[in-house]
Design a protein around this motif. Structure first.
Motif, PDB file in Angstrom:
ATOM      1  N   ALA A 137       3.215  11.972  -0.753  1.00 38.31           N
ATOM      2  CA  ALA A 137       4.121  10.914  -1.217  1.00 38.31           C
ATOM      3  C   ALA A 137       5.219  10.677  -0.187  1.00 38.31           C
ATOM      4  N   LEU A 138       5.749  11.742   0.384  1.00 33.02           N
ATOM      5  CA  LEU A 138       6.782  11.594   1.406  1.00 33.02           C
ATOM      6  C   LEU A 138       6.223  11.008   2.696  1.00 33.02           C
ATOM      7  N   LEU A 139       4.994  11.356   3.033  1.00 34.92           N
ATOM      8  CA  LEU A 139       4.379  10.835   4.246  1.00 34.92           C
ATOM      9  C   LEU A 139       4.128   9.335   4.150  1.00 34.92           C
ATOM     10  N   PHE A 140       3.690   8.870   2.978  1.00 36.43           N
ATOM     11  CA  PHE A 140       3.323   7.467   2.811  1.00 36.43           C
ATOM     12  C   PHE A 140       4.440   6.609   2.230  1.00 36.43           C
ATOM     13  N   GLN A 141       5.607   7.166   1.993  1.00 35.77           N
ATOM     14  CA  GLN A 141       6.698   6.406   1.378  1.00 35.77           C
ATOM     15  C   GLN A 141       7.117   5.229   2.261  1.00 35.77           C
ATOM     16  N   PRO A 142       7.564   4.118   1.633  1.00 33.74           N
ATOM     17  CA  PRO A 142       7.847   2.902   2.401  1.00 33.74           C
ATOM     18  C   PRO A 142       9.287   2.759   2.893  1.00 33.74           C
ATOM     19  N   PHE A 143      10.164   3.690   2.584  1.00 33.24           N
ATOM     20  CA  PHE A 143      11.583   3.506   2.870  1.00 33.24           C
ATOM     21  C   PHE A 143      11.976   3.913   4.289  1.00 33.24           C
ATOM     22  N   VAL A 147       0.841  -1.205   0.000  1.00 34.20           N
ATOM     23  CA  VAL A 147       0.000   0.000   0.000  1.00 34.20           C
ATOM     24  C   VAL A 147       0.875   1.253   0.000  1.00 34.20           C
ATOM     25  N   ARG A 148       1.961   1.242   0.741  1.00 34.90           N
ATOM     26  CA  ARG A 148       2.851   2.402   0.780  1.00 34.90           C
ATOM     27  C   ARG A 148       3.537   2.626  -0.568  1.00 34.90           C
ATOM     28  N   PHE A 149       3.983   1.543  -1.218  1.00 35.79           N
ATOM     29  CA  PHE A 149       4.584   1.685  -2.551  1.00 35.79           C
ATOM     30  C   PHE A 149       3.568   2.233  -3.552  1.00 35.79           C
ATOM     31  N   LEU A 150       2.350   1.714  -3.508  1.00 32.27           N
ATOM     32  CA  LEU A 150       1.306   2.190  -4.415  1.00 32.27           C
ATOM     33  C   LEU A 150       0.944   3.647  -4.132  1.00 32.27           C
ATOM     34  N   ALA A 151       0.898   4.022  -2.859  1.00 29.33           N
ATOM     35  CA  ALA A 151       0.605   5.411  -2.504  1.00 29.33           C
ATOM     36  C   ALA A 151       1.718   6.329  -2.990  1.00 29.33           C
ATOM     37  N   LEU A 152       2.965   5.914  -2.820  1.00 26.74           N
ATOM     38  CA  LEU A 152       4.094   6.712  -3.296  1.00 26.74           C
ATOM     39  C   LEU A 152       4.011   6.904  -4.804  1.00 26.74           C
ATOM     40  N   ALA A 153       3.749   5.826  -5.527  1.00 23.44           N
ATOM     41  CA  ALA A 153       3.638   5.913  -6.991  1.00 23.44           C
ATOM     42  C   ALA A 153       2.445   6.777  -7.394  1.00 23.44           C
ATOM     43  N   GLY A 154       1.313   6.579  -6.740  1.00 19.85           N
ATOM     44  CA  GLY A 154       0.110   7.342  -7.082  1.00 19.85           C
ATOM     45  C   GLY A 154       0.251   8.826  -6.801  1.00 19.85           C
ATOM     46  N   PHE A 155       0.754   9.177  -5.630  1.00 19.49           N
ATOM     47  CA  PHE A 155       0.916  10.590  -5.301  1.00 19.49           C
ATOM     48  C   PHE A 155       1.999  11.240  -6.152  1.00 19.49           C
ATOM     49  N   SER A 156       3.033  10.496  -6.514  1.00 23.73           N
ATOM     50  CA  SER A 156       4.060  11.032  -7.407  1.00 23.73           C
ATOM     51  C   SER A 156       3.470  11.322  -8.780  1.00 23.73           C
ATOM     52  N   PHE A 157       2.637  10.419  -9.276  1.00 22.06           N
ATOM     53  CA  PHE A 157       1.972  10.635 -10.566  1.00 22.06           C
ATOM     54  C   PHE A 157       1.049  11.843 -10.502  1.00 22.06           C
ATOM     55  N   LEU A 158       0.278  11.961  -9.415  1.00 23.84           N
ATOM     56  CA  LEU A 158      -0.616  13.112  -9.274  1.00 23.84           C
ATOM     57  C   LEU A 158       0.163  14.424  -9.197  1.00 23.84           C
ATOM     58  N   ALA A 159       1.315  14.402  -8.540  1.00 29.91           N
ATOM     59  CA  ALA A 159       2.157  15.594  -8.474  1.00 29.91           C
ATOM     60  C   ALA A 159       2.662  15.960  -9.869  1.00 29.91           C
ATOM     61  N   TYR A 160       3.049  14.956 -10.633  1.00 34.63           N
ATOM     62  CA  TYR A 160       3.510  15.191 -12.009  1.00 34.63           C
ATOM     63  C   TYR A 160       2.400  15.798 -12.868  1.00 34.63           C
ATOM     64  N   LYS A 161       1.186  15.233 -12.770  1.00 37.70           N
ATOM     65  CA  LYS A 161       0.061  15.752 -13.553  1.00 37.70           C
ATOM     66  C   LYS A 161      -0.308  17.170 -13.108  1.00 37.70           C
ATOM     67  N   ALA A 162      -0.284  17.440 -11.818  1.00 37.16           N
ATOM     68  CA  ALA A 162      -0.596  18.780 -11.325  1.00 37.16           C
ATOM     69  C   ALA A 162       0.459  19.770 -11.782  1.00 37.16           C
ATOM     70  N   ASN A 163       1.706  19.340 -11.859  1.00 38.84           N
ATOM     71  CA  ASN A 163       2.776  20.210 -12.358  1.00 38.84           C
ATOM     72  C   ASN A 163       2.560  20.550 -13.827  1.00 38.84           C
ATOM     73  N   VAL A 174       0.748  20.383  -6.377  1.00 36.73           N
ATOM     74  CA  VAL A 174       2.044  19.702  -6.477  1.00 36.73           C
ATOM     75  C   VAL A 174       2.650  19.562  -5.086  1.00 36.73           C
ATOM     76  N   PHE A 175       2.625  20.626  -4.317  1.00 35.34           N
ATOM     77  CA  PHE A 175       3.176  20.600  -2.963  1.00 35.34           C
ATOM     78  C   PHE A 175       2.440  19.587  -2.090  1.00 35.34           C
ATOM     79  N   ILE A 176       1.112  19.577  -2.167  1.00 41.38           N
ATOM     80  CA  ILE A 176       0.318  18.648  -1.354  1.00 41.38           C
ATOM     81  C   ILE A 176       0.627  17.201  -1.725  1.00 41.38           C
ATOM     82  N   TYR A 177       0.673  16.901  -3.019  1.00 42.41           N
ATOM     83  CA  TYR A 177       0.919  15.524  -3.456  1.00 42.41           C
ATOM     84  C   TYR A 177       2.342  15.068  -3.116  1.00 42.41           C
ATOM     85  N   ILE A 178       3.303  15.957  -3.217  1.00 43.19           N
ATOM     86  CA  ILE A 178       4.673  15.589  -2.831  1.00 43.19           C
ATOM     87  C   ILE A 178       4.746  15.315  -1.334  1.00 43.19           C
ATOM     88  N   ALA A 179       4.074  16.160  -0.539  1.00 37.68           N
ATOM     89  CA  ALA A 179       4.057  15.943   0.913  1.00 37.68           C
ATOM     90  C   ALA A 179       3.401  14.608   1.255  1.00 37.68           C
TER      91      ALA A 179
END
Length: 79
Positions: free
Chosen positions: A40-46, A9-25, A33-38
């Protein structure tokens, strides 16, 4: 649920929010973009961010409701 499920779920959230940030950009929506990057960082699995079970439940609900609202707002603008 097994720990692997949450990692997926964390990997999928990271990928999804990164894609949404790209589309918003692409659409020049810098606040989104700022919200989606934040998010993505919050839900990242690393690196696990320890917020506690109750706070994570609140974050999950707020993010889920926010995503649903953004879908309905976007659909109204398209029509």
């Amino acid at each position: 649920m097994p720990y692997g499920y949450f990692q997926l779920v964390r990997f999928l959230a990271l990928a999804g929010f990164s894609f949404l940030a790209y589309k918003a950009n692409d659409e020049d929506k810098s606040e989104q973009v700022f919200i989606y990057i934040a998010l993505a960082l919050l839900f990242q699995p690393f690196y696990k961010i320890a917020l506690g079970r109750e706070l994570w439940n609140i974050v999950d609900v707020v993010v889920g409701v926010g995503l649903l609202i953004s879908i309905f707002i976007k659909n109204k603008k398209i029509k």
